[in-house]
Design a protein around this motif. Structure first.
Motif, short mmCIF file in Angstrom:
data_model
loop_
_atom_site.label_atom_id
_atom_site.label_comp_id
_atom_site.label_asym_id
_atom_site.label_seq_id
_atom_site.Cartn_x
_atom_site.Cartn_y
_atom_site.Cartn_z
N GLU A 1 22.36 -20.52 33.50
CA GLU A 1 23.83 -20.59 33.59
C GLU A 1 24.47 -20.32 32.23
OE1 GLU A 1 24.86 -24.36 35.30
OE2 GLU A 1 24.41 -23.68 37.34
N GLN A 2 23.88 -20.86 31.16
CA GLN A 2 24.43 -20.63 29.82
C GLN A 2 24.31 -19.16 29.43
OE1 GLN A 2 22.28 -23.49 27.47
NE2 GLN A 2 23.73 -25.13 27.94
N GLU A 3 23.19 -18.53 29.77
CA GLU A 3 23.01 -17.10 29.48
C GLU A 3 24.06 -16.28 30.23
OE1 GLU A 3 21.80 -13.62 27.89
OE2 GLU A 3 21.12 -15.60 27.27
N HIS A 4 24.32 -16.65 31.48
CA HIS A 4 25.34 -15.95 32.27
C HIS A 4 26.72 -16.10 31.62
CE1 HIS A 4 27.36 -14.29 35.75
NE2 HIS A 4 28.16 -15.35 35.76
N THR A 5 27.04 -17.31 31.18
CA THR A 5 28.32 -17.55 30.52
C THR A 5 28.44 -16.72 29.24
OG1 THR A 5 28.45 -19.79 31.41
CG2 THR A 5 29.80 -19.33 29.47
N ILE A 6 27.39 -16.67 28.47
CA ILE A 6 27.39 -15.87 27.23
C ILE A 6 27.62 -14.40 27.55
CG2 ILE A 6 25.92 -15.02 25.35
CD1 ILE A 6 24.69 -17.90 25.32
N GLN A 7 26.93 -13.89 28.57
CA GLN A 7 27.10 -12.48 28.96
C GLN A 7 28.53 -12.21 29.41
OE1 GLN A 7 24.08 -11.80 31.90
NE2 GLN A 7 22.47 -11.55 30.37
N GLN A 8 29.11 -13.13 30.17
CA GLN A 8 30.49 -12.95 30.63
C GLN A 8 31.46 -12.94 29.46
OE1 GLN A 8 31.48 -12.10 33.51
NE2 GLN A 8 29.66 -12.46 34.73
N LEU A 9 31.25 -13.85 28.50
CA LEU A 9 32.12 -13.89 27.32
C LEU A 9 31.97 -12.62 26.48
CD1 LEU A 9 31.67 -17.62 26.26
CD2 LEU A 9 33.76 -16.55 27.17
N GLU A 10 30.73 -12.15 26.33
CA GLU A 10 30.53 -10.92 25.58
C GLU A 10 31.19 -9.74 26.28
OE1 GLU A 10 26.27 -10.76 25.18
OE2 GLU A 10 26.32 -11.85 23.27
N HIS A 11 31.08 -9.68 27.58
CA HIS A 11 31.72 -8.61 28.36
C HIS A 11 33.24 -8.68 28.21
CE1 HIS A 11 32.46 -5.72 31.53
NE2 HIS A 11 33.28 -6.59 32.10
N TYR A 12 33.78 -9.88 28.26
CA TYR A 12 35.23 -10.06 28.11
C TYR A 12 35.69 -9.59 26.73
CZ TYR A 12 39.77 -12.28 27.63
OH TYR A 12 41.10 -12.52 27.41
#
Length: 160
Positions: free
Chosen positions: A129-140
Motif C-alpha cells: 500500500e505504501q509503494e502504491h501511495t508513493i507511485q501515485q504521489l510521484e505520478h501526480y
C-alpha cells in the motif's frame, strides 16, 4: 484502508490448515513444515478449540524438555483465540496483534472460519500500500507539471 475481506481475496492461498487437539505436537509441527505456515487452528468435535504456533512449540515443548511425539496439541495450544471479522481493517488487525503480542489472527464470519492473517501478511500488505501511495504521489508530481522550474516571480506569475 483495506478491509480484512479485501485482503483475504488478494492472498495467493486462502486455505487455513488445522489439526486435532488430540494430535501429537510432532504431527502438528510436521503439518506446519510441510504447508510452510507458522500456525494451525486446533479443532475439537468440529469446533475451534484453539490455535497452536511455532512459538508454542518452542516455549512449551523445547524449553520444557517435553517430547513432541508424546505431547498432545491440547497441552500447548492457546485456547483463548483472538480473532477478527472480515469488515475490520488491516490496521485494526496490526493494532490487535501488537497489543496482545500475537502473530496470527483467524478470521471468522457468521460463526465460520473463513481465513487467517499473519503479521507477515499484514506487513507485506502495508508495504504494498505504501509503494502504491508513493507511485501515485510521484505520478501526480511529474504528471501535472509540478516539477521544479527555475525562474522569477513577478506580480504573482512565474517568468522563465
Amino acid at each position: 484502508m483495506t478491509s480484512v475481506a479485501q485482503f483475504l481475496r488478494s492472498k495467493a492461498s486462502q486455505t487455513v490448515w488445522s489439526t486435532q487437539a488430540s494430535a501429537s505436537v510432532y504431527d502438528a509441527i510436521a503439518i506446519m513444515a510441510h504447508r510452510q505456515v507458522g500456525a494451525l487452528i486446533v479443532a475439537h468435535e468440529g469446533r475451534i478449540a484453539g490455535i497452536v504456533t511455532e512459538r508454542d512449540y518452542a516455549r512449551k515443548v523445547v524449553l520444557m524438555d517435553r517430547s513432541s511425539r508424546d505431547t498432545p496439541v491440547r497441552d500447548i495450544m492457546s485456547s483463548a483465540v483472538r480473532y477478527v471479522g472480515p469488515e475490520q481493517t488491516t490496521e485494526e488487525c496490526m493494532a490487535l496483534m501488537t497489543a496482545h503480542r500475537i502473530r496470527y489472527l483467524p478470521v471468522i464470519h457468521a460463526g465460520q472460519l473463513i481465513g487467517m492473517v499473519s503479521i507477515g501478511d499484514l506487513i507485506k500488505n502495508q508495504m504494498s500500500e505504501q509503494e502504491h501511495t508513493i507511485q501515485q504521489l510521484e505520478h501526480y508530481i511529474h504528471g501535472n507539471g509540478l516539477q521544479a522550474t527555475s525562474g522569477r516571480l513577478q506580480a504573482g506569475r512565474w517568468h522563465v
